[in-house]
Design an enzyme around this catalytic site. Structure first.
Site, mmCIF file in Angstrom:
data_model
loop_
_atom_site.group_PDB
_atom_site.id
_atom_site.type_symbol
_atom_site.label_atom_id
_atom_site.label_comp_id
_atom_site.label_asym_id
_atom_site.label_seq_id
_atom_site.Cartn_x
_atom_site.Cartn_y
_atom_site.Cartn_z
ATOM 1 N N CYS A 178 -5.761 -6.702 12.411
ATOM 2 C CA CYS A 178 -6.684 -6.013 11.890
ATOM 3 C C CYS A 178 -6.552 -6.066 10.494
ATOM 4 O O CYS A 178 -7.790 -6.430 9.579
ATOM 5 C CB CYS A 178 -6.886 -5.034 12.500
ATOM 6 N N GLY B 156 4.870 -10.817 7.686
ATOM 7 C CA GLY B 156 4.612 -9.634 8.233
ATOM 8 C C GLY B 156 3.295 -9.051 8.283
ATOM 9 O O GLY B 156 2.932 -9.026 7.233
ATOM 10 N N MET B 157 3.384 -7.796 9.632
ATOM 11 C CA MET B 157 2.872 -6.956 9.078
ATOM 12 C C MET B 157 2.435 -5.098 9.624
ATOM 13 O O MET B 157 3.367 -5.673 10.865
ATOM 14 C CB MET B 157 1.377 -7.788 10.192
ATOM 15 N N GLU B 158 2.294 -4.760 8.307
ATOM 16 C CA GLU B 158 3.590 -3.661 8.674
ATOM 17 C C GLU B 158 2.343 -2.305 9.947
ATOM 18 O O GLU B 158 2.388 -1.315 9.542
ATOM 19 C CB GLU B 158 2.956 -3.278 7.547
ATOM 20 N N HIS C 32 10.111 -5.578 3.352
ATOM 21 C CA HIS C 32 9.046 -5.174 3.064
ATOM 22 C C HIS C 32 7.981 -4.520 3.732
ATOM 23 O O HIS C 32 6.810 -3.236 3.743
ATOM 24 C CB HIS C 32 8.117 -6.507 2.348
ATOM 25 N N GLU C 33 7.961 -4.315 5.131
ATOM 26 C CA GLU C 33 7.141 -3.919 6.240
ATOM 27 C C GLU C 33 7.225 -2.386 6.079
ATOM 28 O O GLU C 33 6.996 -1.295 6.650
ATOM 29 C CB GLU C 33 7.148 -4.644 7.779
ATOM 30 N N HIS D 205 6.294 0.257 3.649
ATOM 31 C CA HIS D 205 4.649 -0.013 3.696
ATOM 32 C C HIS D 205 5.469 1.767 4.343
ATOM 33 O O HIS D 205 3.644 2.121 4.896
ATOM 34 C CB HIS D 205 4.095 -0.856 4.897
ATOM 35 N N GLU E 261 -0.253 -3.217 -1.848
ATOM 36 C CA GLU E 261 0.967 -4.252 -2.142
ATOM 37 C C GLU E 261 2.078 -3.747 -3.225
ATOM 38 O O GLU E 261 3.374 -4.637 -2.743
ATOM 39 C CB GLU E 261 -0.088 -5.406 -1.527
ATOM 40 N N ASP F 10 -9.701 -12.167 2.931
ATOM 41 C CA ASP F 10 -9.210 -13.236 3.066
ATOM 42 C C ASP F 10 -9.462 -14.357 2.455
ATOM 43 O O ASP F 10 -8.017 -14.842 2.086
ATOM 44 C CB ASP F 10 -9.737 -13.558 4.824
ATOM 45 N N TYR G 189 0.596 -8.352 -5.326
ATOM 46 C CA TYR G 189 2.028 -7.910 -5.057
ATOM 47 C C TYR G 189 2.747 -7.703 -5.962
ATOM 48 O O TYR G 189 3.290 -6.761 -7.159
ATOM 49 C CB TYR G 189 2.401 -8.890 -4.015
HETATM 50 N N1 BES Z 1 0.251 -6.455 4.739
HETATM 51 C C1 BES Z 1 0.418 -7.372 4.161
HETATM 52 C C2 BES Z 1 0.296 -8.624 5.408
HETATM 53 C C3 BES Z 1 -1.926 -8.602 4.967
HETATM 54 C C4 BES Z 1 -2.072 -8.384 4.178
HETATM 55 C C5 BES Z 1 -2.176 -8.837 6.364
HETATM 56 C C6 BES Z 1 -3.339 -9.103 3.235
HETATM 57 C C7 BES Z 1 -3.831 -9.021 6.153
HETATM 58 C C8 BES Z 1 -4.339 -8.882 4.419
HETATM 59 C C9 BES Z 1 2.113 -7.717 4.834
HETATM 60 O O1 BES Z 1 2.484 -6.484 4.641
HETATM 61 C C10 BES Z 1 2.909 -8.628 4.067
HETATM 62 O O2 BES Z 1 2.493 -8.235 2.320
HETATM 63 N N2 BES Z 1 3.580 -9.397 4.248
HETATM 64 C C11 BES Z 1 3.640 -10.276 3.649
HETATM 65 C C12 BES Z 1 5.653 -10.519 3.882
HETATM 66 C C13 BES Z 1 6.438 -10.478 2.363
HETATM 67 C C14 BES Z 1 5.349 -10.439 0.763
HETATM 68 C C15 BES Z 1 7.588 -10.158 2.283
HETATM 69 C C16 BES Z 1 3.188 -12.206 3.561
HETATM 70 O O3 BES Z 1 2.983 -11.734 5.110
HETATM 71 O O4 BES Z 1 4.103 -13.417 3.694
HETATM 72 ZN ZN ZN Z 2 2.531 -6.412 2.944
#
Ligand code: BES
Ligand code: ZN
Length: 613
Positions: free
Chosen positions: A130, A279-281, A305-306, A309, A328, A385, A393
């Site tokens: 989402c 990953g998604m938190e 990381h997750e 969050h 982030e 997106d 980050y």
């Molecule tokens: N919340 C993000 C993924 C995300 C960001 C989904 C923006 C949709 C829109 C998640 O926490 C993330 O940052 N994932 C990283 C992990 C990494 C930084 C360790 C990924 O997916 O690469």
């Molecule tokens: Zn993140």
């Protein structure tokens, strides 16, 4: 109508939704969900009430008390490609409204996998993503992180499947067997061969944290508050259980650093390889790509990381995506503090170094669009997106690290705990953070240019590359490659994936094709099981016009859907002059592979191809 968020039609003069009660009937053959959503508002309201939607077919909106139909209008599909379609319902003093609707097979949040697309090949699978603005493609809602909601959900699914959610599981009814722990009084709803799984989310969460998965799922117990789930394949579950065995230790480390873990459970769900992120938190249940399972415990970084969050992002949330760095940047900082304790300082330094490289590259990538090199940026008319990058980050990380250097770690640790306690379960903006910082660290603005850091473009002069012997050695070896020297076996004997990734990413962008081949002949990087290494190498090979690896590129782009890998590979193929053959290749690949990508990833690759065709 005054908006609270450039990515939502939510009107600041309307009441907010405080609770949503959802009933979903999953129709796998048509890849749709037949649904109702009962929205409860913070106050009764009369007149227009607007919510977000995307590709939903709404058949009626009803007053749930009187069952009277409420008039509503749905904006035309083409009116705003980024936001979707506003739904405006005319209320007369209602505080609840019931939507009756159906999702579309092209819902941007949902990936429907047919049985052949799953590991077991025998039953279907569906899951959500989402974040950033896709919850609206599952149910109508005020889809802004500024408005938190609690929810309950009943998922009606085929009996041979099971469901998980980022919420508390309260019941599974199997009415046909008569063995249920809750009777179903509606034979249509719980007809033969169907099961209803019930969940509640009692803590208020931003809509982007809504999540479920339905499939043939299994799990392994990892600790007192952690199970790992995946498709029910014993070898996969065993590998996941080994990879994530340290979860409980990590939660304890997080609690020591940031305060109590407020979400009760920390379960993990390993998704099919098409999952578009690392990953998604999702609260109570983090969603993970299977590419992090490498058998060397390196998936721990993504889990750290997750998990981080859970404090920064899920407890304190950015009010809108223009302040995404609050999510982030803080999480990247928190992740590295956890990694430093669990895996050691050296590991954390390598992560910071890889991040630094990513930041330098993304600032370069945005050189014609410097707005997105700012921590706080203007996203009016922008699809989040499309501007996803390492800036929130890594520049966010750098800003917090800079503050830590200024006031010292003990004082910064105390500040962080206080910040989290002060704003938990709230959604805040950059100004709120800065005001809190200035109030709690008097005079900080005399030492750090807070405005330059949060509103300026590029990398501020007081940002810093990390330092360690190993980090310096890897960079100097990468530098020596320019004069043709490939490191010898002794120099790389203790390198893991992250060392190689750092090395490759610090090589010149493009080298002689013969050098690409020589490097690979020695270290077989194109065959690495670690996608970070493999993709970094393949990107270098493509940019160096070394066509020997196109088969491997094709294989990779057809077996994973993580955007971190799709973006650089597709971009390397189509970017730059004289790429006609590569463009045809990329287009063919995408046509063949796209049905296996999540809709969000499909959109991102389409945008890359469109930009360069
Ligand atoms: N919340 C993000 C993924 C995300 C960001 C989904 C923006 C949709 C829109 C998640 O926490 C993330 O940052 N994932 C990283 C992990 C990494 C930084 C360790 C990924 O997916 O690469
Ligand atoms: Zn993140």
């Amino acid at each position: 109508m005054p908006r609270v968020d450039p990515h939502s039609y939510t009107d600041s003069t309307h009441p907010v939704t405080t609770h949503i009660s959802l009933s979903f009937y999953f129709d796998f053959p048509s890849s749709t969900i037949l649904a109702t959503a009962l929205l409860s508002l913070s106050a009764p309201h009369s007149g227009a009430f607007t919510v977000d939607s995307r590709s939903l077919s709404i058949s009626a909106v009803v007053d749930p008390v009187t069952f009277v139909a409420l008039p509503f209008t749905l904006e035309p599909v083409s009116s705003d490609a980024v936001l979707g379609q506003a739904v405006t319902v005319t209320l007369s003093n209602q505080s609840q409204l019931l939507f009756i609707f159906k999702t579309s097979p092209s819902s941007s949040a949902l990936q429907w996998l047919s049985p052949p697309q799953t590991f077991n090949k025998s039953v279907p699978f569906v899951y959500t993503q989402c974040q950033a603005i896709h919850a609206r493609s599952i149910f109508p809602c005020q889809d802004t992180p500024a408005a938190r909601i609690k929810y309950s959900a009943k998922l009606n699914i085929p009996q041979y499947l099971s469901a998980v959610m980022a919420a508390r599981h309260v019941n599974r009814r199997d009415p046909v067997s008569g063995e249920s722990n809750g009777a179903c009084d509606d034979s249509l709803w719980c007809g033969e061969g169907r099961t209803v799984e019930e969940f509640v989310m009692e803590q208020p969460v931003p809509p982007y944290l809504f999540a479920f998965a339905v499939g043939e799922l299994g799990f392994r117990e990892l600790g007192p508050r952690t199970k790992v789930y995946s498709e029910a394949v014993p070898e996969m579950l065993d590998a996941a259980a080994r990879e994530f065995a340290g979860a409980e230790e990590m939660i304890k480390v997080g609690e020591g650093l940031f305060g109590p873990y407020d979400w009760e459970r920390f379960d993990l769900l390993v998704l099919p390889p098409s999952f578009p992120y690392g990953g998604m938190e999702n609260p109570r249940m983090v969603f993970l790509t299977p590419t992090v399972i490498k058998g060397d415990a390196s998936g721990a970084q993504v889990v750290a990381h997750e998990l981080a969050h859970s404090w920064t992002g899920n407890l304190i949330t950015n009010k809108t995506n223009e302040h995404f760095w609050l999510n982030e940047g803080f999480t990247t900082y928190a992740e590295r503090r956890i990694v430093e304790i669990v895996q050691g300082k050296e590991r954390a330094v390598l992560n910071i170094g890889i991040g630094w490289r990513g930041l330098v590259e993304d600032v370069e990538r945005f050189k014609d669009n410097m707005e997105f090199t700012k921590l706080k940026n203007n996203q009016q008319g922008i699809d989040p997106d499309d501007v996803y990058s390492s800036v929130p980050y890594e520049k966010g990380y750098q800003f917090l690290w800079r503050i830590e250097r200024q006031i010292g770690r003990p004082a910064f640790d105390e500040f962080l705990k206080k910040y989290i306690a002060a704003f938990k379960f709230q959604s805040i903006d950059t100004e709120t953070f800065l005001d809190f910082l200035k109030a709690n660290v008097p005079g900080i603005e005399d030492h750090i240019d807070l405005k330059l850091w949060t509103e300026g473009t590029g990398i501020p002069p007081d940002a810093m590359e990390p330092a360690s012997d190993i980090y310096a050695k890897i960079l100097s070896l990468a530098n020596e490659f320019k004069s043709g020297r490939i490191p010898n076996e002794d120099e790389v004997s203790n390198w893991g994936g992250q060392e190689w990734e750092l090395y490759i990413e610090n090589l010149p962008k493009s080298i002689e094709a013969s050098q690409v081949l020589a490097l690979d002949a020695r270290y077989r990087l194109s065959e690495s099981k670690d996608y970070e290494v493999k993709v970094a190498f393949l990107q270098l090979a493509i940019s160096s016009r070394c066509s020997n690896y196109y088969n491997e590129v094709e294989k990779t782009l057809k077996e994973v859907g993580r955007m971190k890998y799709l973006r650089p590979l597709y971009t390397a193929l189509v970017q730059g002059p004289g790429k006609e053959e590569e463009k045809i290749f990329a287009k063919r690949l995408f046509l063949e592979a796209c049905s296996c990508y999540h809709p969000i990833a499909q959109g991102v690759v389409e945008a890359i191809l469109a930009k360069h065709m």
